[in-house]
Design a protein around this motif. Structure first.
Motif: not given
Lengths: 316, 207
Positions: A87-88, A90-92, A94, A97, A100-101, B159, B169, B171
Motif C-alpha cells: 500500500i505504501t 500505491v497512489p492512494t 486521503p 483512508h 484502507l483501515l 497518508r 493506516v 504504511m
C-alpha cells in the motif's frame, strides 16, 4: 506440540538446520577469498541473506511448533506487513483512508480467522467477492472520483496478493487428503521449503552460470540459466522430500515443478510491480533480502495454486 | 521511560526509516524545519533523534492544541518539553504582538543551548506542496545567526494519518535530514525564507 511427535517434521527441520550450518560455513570461507570490491559486496550480501535465513527458519519453526494457530498467526503477520509495504507504493488519496483501515484491521484478520477455523467456503471467497465489491463501494462513498479505477484496483490487488493468496499457505493445515487424514504441517513445510529452495537455487545457478537475461526490463538479475537450473534442482529437491508428504515420488516431483514455476511467475510479476513504482525493493525489514514482500513474492503465486491443485487431485 | 516507549511506538506505527543525508545527529545547536501535513509529524521526527539529543530538542507547538486536556498538557510539559506558543490573541492585543512573543520564546530557548523543531508553514497542509514559510524563522535566525537550520522532509506521514482522521493506516514512511543552512549576513527575509523552503522541497524531489 506436533514437532515433538512427528518424525517427518523433525527430519525436515533437522535437514534445514544442517543446510544452514553448511551455508554459514561456506559463506565465511567465501568471504575470506573475496578480493575486489564487487566480490566483497556480493559476499557481504550473501552472508546477510544467510543470517536472515537463520532468523526466518527459527521464527517459522517456533510458529509450527506452537501448533496450527502459530502458523496462522505468523502468516497473518506476514500478510499485514506485506500489505503495508504494498500500500505504501500505491497512489492512494486521503479519501481512501477508511477503505484502507477496513483492509488492514478488519478484512485481513477476518480472512485469517476463517482460515484458522477451516471455513473453506468463506475464506476462498471473502476477498475476491465481498471485499472486492465492498472496497469499491466504500471508496465511491468517499466522494472523490479522481483516478477512481486506479485507486480501487490497486487496493483490491494489494489484498488479493498480500492477504488472500498468502493465506492459502496456512490454509494447507486444514486440507484433508484422501487416505491420509489431514497431514497439516508437512504439506505447509513442503510448499515453503520447495518455493524458498527454488528461489535460493535460482539465485545460486544464476550467480554461477547466469549469462542470458530472461527478463531484462523487469528483473535484471534473473537469467535463463538460473531459471532452468533452479527449477530443475527444486523439482529434484521436492521429489526427494516425497517421504514427508502424502505423494508418491513422481507426484512430489511434479508438485515441486508446479511450485517452482508458479513461484518464478510470482517473482516476475512482483518485479514488474516494483519497476512500475520505481523501487528496487519493497522494504528494508530483512537485511540482505529487502522487504517481507521481496521474500514471499514467489509464495503469493505458489501457495494458492499448490493448495487448489492438491485439493483437486488428492482432496478428500 | 515514557519518552522511549512513545518514541518506539511512533517509529513502529509510522514504519519509518531515517536518512541523515546532509548531516549527522551531533551536538550542534539546531533548528530542525520540516514540512507539516499530519499530527504524526513532530512525534515521528522527534522519535528519530537519539535519546540524548531528544532531551535538549524542543518542539515548537500550538498552546491551544496541547493544553486542551490533561493528557496532552502532561505530555507537552513532561515528555516532549514542548515550547508552547499562543496562536489566538486575547482581545485588545496589538497586531504582531503574538508573533514577537513567539520569536522571543524561541530565542530564549536557543540562548539556553536548546535545539528546536519547527514547522515554518505554520499549519498542516494537504501534503501536496509546501506552503510559504512564516517569517518567525527569519526573525529567530537574525537573533541567533550562529544556529544551524536543518531541513527535514517527512514522507508519507500525511497518508498514514491525514488531516481529520483519528486512526492511522500503518504504511511505511521515510525521514530525510538535509544539509544545514545558515542565515547569510546580507540576506533579505523573503530570500532566506524561500531558500529554506526550497531546501526542504529538494529533499522531497531527491526522495
Amino acid at each position: 506440540m506436533s514437532l515433538l511427535h512427528d518424525a517427518a517434521l523433525q527430519r525436515l527441520f533437522g535437514g534445514l538446520i544442517i543446510l544452514l550450518v553448511v551455508a554459514t560455513v561456506v559463506g565465511r570461507l567465501v568471504a575470506r577469498r573475496a578480493r575486489d570490491e564487487r566480490a566483497l559486496a556480493t559476499v557481504r550480501n550473501l552472508n546477510a541473506r544467510i543470517n536472515a535465513w537463520w532468523v526466518m527458519c527459527v521464527i517459522f519453526a517456533i510458529s509450527v511448533l506452537i501448533g496450527p494457530i502459530g502458523a496462522v498467526i505468523l502468516f497473518g503477520l506476514i500478510s499485514f506487513l506485506a500489505l503495508r509495504e504494498f500500500i505504501t507504493l500505491v497512489p492512494t488519496r486521503p479519501a481512501d483512508h477508511r477503505a484502507l483501515l477496513w483492509s488492514f484491521f478488519l478484512i485481513t484478520p477476518l480472512q485469517y480467522w476463517l482460515v484458522a477455523i477451516h471455513w473453506y467456503g468463506l475464506f476462498s471467497i471473502l476477498i475476491p467477492v465481498y471485499a472486492f465489491l465492498f472496497l469499491a463501494l466504500r471508496i465511491a462513498m468517499s466522494g472523490d472520483p479522481t483516478n477512481f479505477l486506479e485507486r480501487v484496483s490497486a487496493i483490491q490487488w494489494a489484498l488479493m496478493i498480500c492477504v488472500y493468496s498468502l493465506s492459502y499457505a496456512p490454509a494447507l493445515l486444514g486440507l484433508g487428503i484422501r487416505g491420509h487424514g489431514t497431514p497439516g504441517p508437512t504439506l505447509l513445510l513442503f510448499l515453503v521449503i520447495v518455493v524458498q529452495g527454488s528461489d535460493v537455487l535460482q539465485y545460486i545457478f544464476g550467480k554461477l552460470f547466469g549469462r542470458r537475461k530472461i527478463a531484462p526490463h523487469l528483473s535484471p538479475n534473473k537469467t535463463v540459466e538460473g531459471f532452468v537450473g533452479g527449477v530443475a534442482a527444486a523439482t529434484l529437491l521436492g521429489a526427494l522430500l516425497w517421504w514427508a508428504t502424502p505423494f508418491a515420488i513422481w507426484q512430489a516431483g511434479l508438485q515441486a515443478l508446479i511450485i517452482a514455476l508458479t513461484g518464478f511467475a510470482g517473482g516476475l510479476v512482483m518485479s514488474a510491480v516494483k519497476r512500475d513504482r520505481g523501487v528496487k525493493d519493497f522494504g528494508t525489514i530483512i537485511a540482505g533480502h529487502g522487504g517481507i514482500l521481496d521474500r514471499v513474492d514467489s509464495l503469493t503465486f505458489a501457495a494458492p495454486i499448490f493448495f487448489h491443485v492438491t485439493r483437486f487431485f488428492y482432496g478428500g | 521511560m515514557i519518552a522511549s516507549i512513545l518514541a518506539t511506538t511512533a517509529r513502529i506505527v509510522a514504519g519509518s526509516t531515517v536518512r541523515w543525508a546532509g548531516c549527522a545527529p551531533t551536538e550542534e545547536q539546531r533548528i530542525y524545519i520540516a514540512n507539516h501535513s499530519s499530527h504524526l509529524d513532530f512525534i515521528v521526527l522527534w522519535s528519530h533523534l537519539p535519546p540524548w539529543l531528544r532531551r535538549r530538542t524542543r518542539p515548537v507547538a500550538a498552546r491551544d492544541y496541547w493544553e486542551r486536556d490533561r493528557l496532552r498538557r502532561y505530555l507537552a510539559a513532561h515528555v516532549f518539553n514542548a515550547l508552547l506558543i499562543d496562536r489566538t490573541a486575547a482581545p485588545g492585543t496589538p497586531p504582531g504582538q503574538l508573533g514577537r512573543q513567539a520569536v522571543d520564546q524561541m530565542v530564549e530557548a536557543l540562548s539556553a543551548q536548546q535545539s528546536l523543531i519547527l514547522f515554518p508553514e505554520g499549519t498542516r497542509g494537504a501534503g501536496e506542496d509546501l506552503a510559504s514559510f512564516r517569517s518567525g524563522l527569519f526573525h529567530v535566525c537574525r537573533a541567533k545567526p550562529e544556529v544551524e537550520v536543518v531541513p527535514v522532509y517527512l514522507e508519507n506521514l500525511n497518508r498514514i494519518l491525514p488531516k481529520g482522521h483519528l486512526l492511522p493506516v500503518p504504511m511505511l514512511s521515510r525521514i530525510t535530514f538535509g544539509t544545514p543552512l545558515r542565515l547569510q549576513p546580507d540576506e533579505t527575509k523573503d530570500a532566506f525564507l524561500e531558500r529554506a523552503r526550497q531546501s526542504v522541497r529538494t529533499l522531497r524531489e531527491a526522495a
